[in-house]
Design a protein around this motif. Structure first.
Motif, PDB file in Angstrom:
ATOM      1  N   GLY A 133       0.752  -1.253   0.000  1.00  0.00           N
ATOM      2  CA  GLY A 133       0.000   0.000   0.000  1.00  0.00           C
ATOM      3  C   GLY A 133       0.777   1.294   0.000  1.00  0.00           C
ATOM      4  N   VAL A 134       2.106   1.250   0.018  1.00  0.00           N
ATOM      5  CA  VAL A 134       2.880   2.493  -0.037  1.00  0.00           C
ATOM      6  C   VAL A 134       2.696   3.107  -1.425  1.00  0.00           C
ATOM      7  N   ASN A 135       2.456   4.416  -1.476  1.00  0.00           N
ATOM      8  CA  ASN A 135       2.240   5.044  -2.775  1.00  0.00           C
ATOM      9  C   ASN A 135       3.565   5.442  -3.426  1.00  0.00           C
ATOM     10  N   ILE A 136       3.493   5.778  -4.705  1.00  0.00           N
ATOM     11  CA  ILE A 136       4.690   6.077  -5.489  1.00  0.00           C
ATOM     12  C   ILE A 136       5.438   7.283  -4.931  1.00  0.00           C
ATOM     13  N   LYS A 137       4.728   8.309  -4.505  1.00  0.00           N
ATOM     14  CA  LYS A 137       5.381   9.515  -3.982  1.00  0.00           C
ATOM     15  C   LYS A 137       6.226   9.190  -2.754  1.00  0.00           C
ATOM     16  N   GLU A 138       5.656   8.397  -1.851  1.00  0.00           N
ATOM     17  CA  GLU A 138       6.396   8.025  -0.645  1.00  0.00           C
ATOM     18  C   GLU A 138       7.581   7.128  -0.982  1.00  0.00           C
ATOM     19  N   LEU A 139       7.363   6.174  -1.900  1.00  0.00           N
ATOM     20  CA  LEU A 139       8.441   5.279  -2.291  1.00  0.00           C
ATOM     21  C   LEU A 139       9.595   6.061  -2.911  1.00  0.00           C
ATOM     22  N   ALA A 140       9.272   7.067  -3.716  1.00  0.00           N
ATOM     23  CA  ALA A 140      10.311   7.895  -4.322  1.00  0.00           C
ATOM     24  C   ALA A 140      11.158   8.567  -3.240  1.00  0.00           C
ATOM     25  N   GLU A 141      10.514   9.018  -2.179  1.00  0.00           N
ATOM     26  CA  GLU A 141      11.246   9.645  -1.073  1.00  0.00           C
ATOM     27  C   GLU A 141      12.149   8.632  -0.380  1.00  0.00           C
ATOM     28  N   TYR A 142      11.629   7.432  -0.147  1.00  0.00           N
ATOM     29  CA  TYR A 142      12.408   6.396   0.530  1.00  0.00           C
ATOM     30  C   TYR A 142      13.641   6.001  -0.292  1.00  0.00           C
TER      31      TYR A 142
END
Length: 214
Positions: A133-142
């Motif tokens: 469920g992690v979204n793309i925006k958050e994954l990009a930050e990670y």
């Protein structure tokens, strides 16, 4: 380029958009889809490490770090040494690559590819976070990507289907609307209903009209 040229055409700065010409071609994507390892493969790779080196692979998989973010070359461990003496043997242990051959000096020679480097742990991290469920925006930050669009292009095929979640979201938010008597299904009965018929907003259809249930 295409968008900027379109604006220039609209402003009459140029007559035609050069990006629409036959000579202008969209660059083909390099390589195929990114493939992520399964949980079992990653666990086997970690097990294939000597105990003192297991934290390297574990943190890489759990945090999606680049190899250069896990450590810097120093007197304790160097990237090339780790790759040849620790990482590739672990890949063989996990069944990712074939058994090594031995050269004239008795040294083991593993045949591997770029896809099986430590960067694959970042792909694994991306796959499991997106699946949960992690979204793309958050994954990009990670992952340290400055542009989420790059992350989306790289991992869009890993995004889980959201059809069922979309249906549940609509049902949960609009359940009150669906329960109103005034809410009718789009059927032939509803279509032929006279547009001049009286309507009771608080209690649904006029009692003189046939009721249609969902």
């Amino acid at each position: 380029m295409h968008g900027a040229s379109e604006i220039a055409v609209d402003d009459e700065a140029i007559k035609k958009n050069p990006a629409k010409g036959r000579a202008a071609k969209v660059p083909a994507e390099k390589g195929g889809r990114t493939v992520a390892w399964s949980d079992d493969v990653v666990l086997r790779i970690v097990e294939g490490h000597a105990p003192e080196y297991r934290p390297i692979a574990s943190v890489g998989a759990a945090c999606g770090l680049r190899q250069g973010e896990l450590w810097t070359d120093d007197k304790h461990i160097r990237a090339r040494t780790y790759d040849e003496l620790v990482w590739k043997p672990a890949l063989f242990y996990a069944g990712v690559i074939a058994a090594p051959k031995t050269d004239r000096r008795g040294r083991r020679q593993y045949v591997s590819s770029r896809e099986n480097g430590m960067h694959a742990l970042r792909h694994y991290f991306a796959s499991i976070t997106l699946a949960d469920g992690v979204n793309i925006k958050e994954l990009a930050e990670y992952l340290g990507h400055s542009i989420p669009g790059f992350t989306l292009r790289l991992y869009t095929h890993m995004l889980p289907s959201s059809h069922e979640r979309a249906r549940k979201a609509v049902d949960s938010r609009l359940s009150r609307l669906f329960s109103l008597k005034s809410h009718v299904a789009v059927t032939e009965q509803a279509v032929v209903r006279s547009p001049t018929a009286s309507w009771e907003p608080d209690d649904g259809l006029d009692t003189d009209q046939p009721q249609i249930s969902l």
